[in-house]
Design a protein around this motif. Structure first.
Motif, PDB file in Angstrom:
ATOM      1  N   TYR A   1      12.752  56.422  68.180  1.00 27.22           N
ATOM      2  CA  TYR A   1      14.055  56.618  67.549  1.00 27.22           C
ATOM      3  C   TYR A   1      14.681  55.264  67.242  1.00 27.22           C
TER       4      TYR A   1
ATOM      5  N   ASP B   1       5.274  59.292  71.696  1.00 26.33           N
ATOM      6  CA  ASP B   1       5.540  60.476  70.877  1.00 26.33           C
ATOM      7  C   ASP B   1       6.435  60.164  69.683  1.00 26.33           C
ATOM      8  N   THR B   2       7.584  59.563  69.963  1.00 26.36           N
ATOM      9  CA  THR B   2       8.583  59.310  68.922  1.00 26.36           C
ATOM     10  C   THR B   2       9.259  57.980  69.186  1.00 26.36           C
TER      11      THR B   2
ATOM     12  N   SER C   1       8.664  58.441  74.796  1.00 28.88           N
ATOM     13  CA  SER C   1       9.321  58.132  73.533  1.00 28.88           C
ATOM     14  C   SER C   1      10.197  56.903  73.746  1.00 28.88           C
TER      15      SER C   1
END
Length: 411
Positions: free
Chosen positions: A192, A189-190, A151
């Motif tokens: 932010y 995945d992500t 991530s």
């Protein structure tokens, strides 16, 4: 890295004193350097300096819990069987025996650690005494238990509004994540999005919407401190600033060189030296390039500045069979090093004249037109990166190194 137009160069931040007794040529490439050399897991660069030091002061690397490592070395003149000692952590403290096949030696080890640690690797005899014979083609292989996907935490630390082509921070974050996936074939995945002034412990050092000029400041490093959110704290940080300096568009700490073992951060400048915002493709390419360094990837062709900083003139390309390097630039800076007389003096980190010499290589390199004719010009790890390119290249071996080292870094 340095932009090809309004461009910047990556330089590892750790510098050592380096001396050599003779000119820099193909037959005399092993300088006498004060300080440890670092060995990176899974890369293919072979270094005379590592070969020289593995049986003497040792070589330094970064060890993580659950990592399974293999040190490989060759010798044609073994009279006493070598064993591997791993200093500074509780691992192979009394020596690890190796496996021998002809002139090839393989030493396997793993360490149970609570957190990553720097370690020094030595080959000695079973009693811990120095060996009186040498090794060559020393390398380190490693694989760990951490996830093979990641991530990102995109941290805005400057007055970012939008890219030159109108991308917002949200759109840019998604684009960077997609680019990392495309170049290294890994799952992101992500992604932010954070703002430096909102950091729970160091946010007071940053101001909302103020221009962020990094220069020689280490303030950005403080953003690697925990955010107090499990997702962000396990993500790789990419920090967007207005400017780094007048030359660089990005920098990162290769993971085996970090003075702080948890400093897996890339810094990217979203403005050019003219003060205008850069295009999203440029920012994406710089971000991918810098996180490549974090995962241990080298420039396809090393710059003269890197040779001077590291003090190892035996390594001038990434050592990968599936990436070309710029032979004509290597030939140019080898000639330049001889002309500067570095074969007869030391590079001293404390000497302002040596710093001036390093600084001059920025200006010299930026004028080298022949870079555009290099066969690695369109590789994502080319040292002079930039421009609004829709697609650059990454090789299978680069992707393999990225993935293997990803499993060695806690995230």
């Amino acid at each position: 890295m340095k932009f090809r137009k309004n461009t910047c160069i990556f330089l590892v931040s750790l510098l050592y004193w380096a001396c050599t007794e003779s000119g820099i040529d193909a037959e005399e490439r092993n300088p006498s350097v004060k300080g440890y050399f670092f060995i990176t897991p899974n890369v293919h660069q072979l270094s005379d300096s590592l070969d020289e030091r593995i049986t003497k002061e040792g070589v330094r690397t970064r060890i993580t819990s659950g990592g399974r490592y293999s040190l490989v070395a060759y010798s044609d003149s073994v009279d006493v069987e070598p064993v591997l000692f791993v200093d500074s952590i509780e691992c192979c403290e009394t020596g690890c025996s190796g496996h021998r096949e002809g002139n090839r030696f393989l030493f396997e080890f793993s360490c149970e650690l609570n957190e990553p640690a720097h370690a020094i690797l030595h080959l000695k005899d079973v009693g811990g005494n120095f060996l009186d014979y040498s090794f060559y083609n020393v390398s380190l292989v490693g694989v760990g238990d951490y996830s093979d996907h990641l991530s990102l935490n995109l941290i805005v630390a400057g007055a970012f509004d939008s890219t030159a082509d109108g991308k917002s921070v949200d759109s840019l974050a998604r684009a960077i994540g997609q680019s990392i996936h495309n170049y290294f074939d890994i799952q992101v995945d992500t992604v932010y999005i954070s703002y430096a002034y909102e950091h729970p412990s160091v946010g007071y050092m940053f101001t909302k919407d103020s221009v962020m000029y990094v220069g020689s400041s280490r303030i950005i490093d403080s953003l690697s401190e925990p955010w107090g959110e499990s997702g962000k704290d396990g993500a790789f940080d990419i920090v967007l600033v207005d400017y780094i300096d007048s030359v660089r568009a990005g920098y990162a700490y290769r993971f085996f060189y970090q003075s702080s073992l948890n400093l897996d951060v890339s810094v990217v400048a979203f403005r050019g030296s003219d003060g205008l915002a850069r295009g999203s493709k440029t920012i994406q390419n710089v971000s991918v390039h810098e996180i490549g360094h974090v995962l241990g990837l080298s420039h396809t062709t090393l710059t003269m500045k890197e040779l001077l900083a590291w003090g190892d003139y035996s390594v001038y390309e990434d050592g990968l069979e599936d990436t070309p390097y710029c032979q004509k630039y290597v030939d140019k800076y080898k000639d330049s090093l001889k002309l500067k007389g570095l074969g007869k003096r030391c590079f001293d980190i404390e000497d302002p004249l040596d710093w001036a010499l390093l600084d001059s290589t920025y200006k010299t390199d930026s004028l080298v037109v022949l870079w555009t004719g290099c066969p690695d010009y369109f590789n994502i790890m080319y040292p002079y990166e930039g421009g609004e390119y829709d697609y650059l290249e990454s090789s299978p071996m680069q992707r393999e190194i990225f993935k293997k080292n990803l499993t060695l870094i806690p995230h």
